[in-house]
Design an enzyme around this catalytic site. Structure first.
Site, PDB file in Angstrom:
ATOM      1  N   SER A 192       5.796   4.717   7.048  1.00  7.92           N
ATOM      2  CA  SER A 192       6.575   4.868   5.818  1.00  7.92           C
ATOM      3  C   SER A 192       6.867   6.349   5.613  1.00  7.92           C
ATOM      4  CB  SER A 192       5.764   4.348   4.632  1.00  7.92           C
ATOM      5  OG  SER A 192       6.293   4.841   3.425  1.00  7.92           O
ATOM      6  N   TYR A 229      -1.677   4.067  -0.206  1.00  3.06           N
ATOM      7  CA  TYR A 229      -0.644   3.716   0.774  1.00  3.06           C
ATOM      8  C   TYR A 229      -0.196   4.953   1.559  1.00  3.06           C
ATOM      9  CZ  TYR A 229       3.787   1.536   2.323  1.00  3.06           C
ATOM     10  OH  TYR A 229       4.828   1.036   3.059  1.00  3.06           O
TER      11      TYR A 229
END
Ligand SMILES: NC(=O)c1ccc[n+]([C@@H]2O[C@H](COP(=O)([O-])OP(=O)(O)OC[C@H]3O[C@@H](n4cnc5c(N)ncnc54)[C@H](OP(=O)(O)O)[C@@H]3O)[C@@H](O)[C@H]2O)c1
Length: 268
Positions: free
Chosen positions: A148, A161
């Protein structure tokens, strides 16, 4: 180079928003696709709608359960003969691994952090162990991880995350070197780092539920994205096919941002 006929791609996270688009593209390019799914019935229902669905199979498996992955690997080999590529798409966040007005960093629950680290890190490492072993035995294969943008530049509030995906980047580089040096230079490992994609998970963080207008956070993202829009699942497909195919035969250990320029922009 993008004809995958006769090649088998194992996909985790293939029932997700981005994963479904990737599975569809792979089937469209002629691949045999095995979708490792916690709920094979859900995956089968999605796959049956695809043209070429005869080459796609849902295989039961949980990316956090090595035994189930070993069984899935056997099922894939039984069905398709071998595994050429692994796409590690399973991943995600947990609401309590992100700071909020009523949740400070200091109070963030350990279980939420563990959930996110496990899903994104172990959920990438365990399938790579199981399917990577097959690639090592055949001295050939491709692994593509899904990272990501938050791995490259940690996002405000999004602690768990961002850290977990940074771990995925590190693992991508480590495994690329390890498999090439210890097993075969014909095994490649790379990652794709999607930027901001408007999906069901973040829709109401980025847009107003009633009016559909951008929230302050959504507007801030667009202001920092030179291309001026969110990504759509199809934006990932060219990069995915490139990294899984022989078109990238001398490319290993990289993380490719697909982010409309977000990571290139200094903000001024
Ligand atoms: N969406 C974005 O904007 C964005 C941006 C950057 C990166 N990413 C990354 O891109 C990947 C796909 O994202 P997405 O938006 O498509 O996610 P999503 O819609 O939330 O789907 C998540 C997928 O992971 C699977 N999964 C979760 N836990 C699993 C487990 N223990 N075992 C097996 N499968 C499991 C889910 O399966 P079930 O169907 O069983 O729930 C689902 O297929 C993820 O790695 C995500 O972190 C997404």
């Amino acid at each position: 180079m993008y004809d995958f006929t006769g090649r088998t791609v194992v996909v985790t996270g293939g029932t997700g928003v981005l994963g479904q688009a990737m599975v569809q593209a792979l089937v469209g390019c002629g691949a045999n696709v095995a979708v490792i799914a916690r709920s094979p019935a859900k995956a089968d229902a999605q796959l049956s709608a695809l043209q070429g669905s005869g080459r796609a199979r849902a295989v039961p498996g949980d990316v956090l359960n090595k035994e189930s992955l070993a069984q899935a690997a056997q099922a894939v080999v039984q069905k398709f003969g071998r595994v050429d590529c692994l796409l590690n798409g399973a991943g995600g966040n947990h609401p309590s691994a992100t700071t909020k007005p009523d949740l400070s960093f200091f109070d963030m629950p350990e279980e939420a952090l563990r959930f996110v680290f496990d899903l994104n890190m172990l959920g990438t490492i365990l399938p790579s162990q199981i399917f990577g072993r097959q690639m090592a035995a055949q001295a050939e294969g491709v692994i593509l991880n899904v990272s990501s943008m938050s791995a490259l530049r940690p996002l405000t509030r999004v602690l768990g995350y961002s850290a977990a995906k940074a771990g995925v980047n590190s693992f991508t580089q480590w495994l690329a070197v390890h498999l090439a040096q210890e097993y075969s230079p014909r095994i490649r490992v790379n990652a794709i780092a999607p930027g901001f994609f408007l999906t069901e998970q973040n829709r109401f963080l980025l847009t107003d539920q009633e009016t559909g207008a951008l929230t302050a956070r959504g507007q801030s993202i667009i202001n920092h994205t030179p291309m001026g829009r969110f990504g759509a699942p199809d934006d990932l497909l060219g990069t995915m096919l490139w990294l899984l195919s022989p078109a990238s035969s001398f490319v290993t250990g990289i993380v490719v941002p697909v982010d409309g320029g977000f990571s290139a922009f200094g903000g001024v």
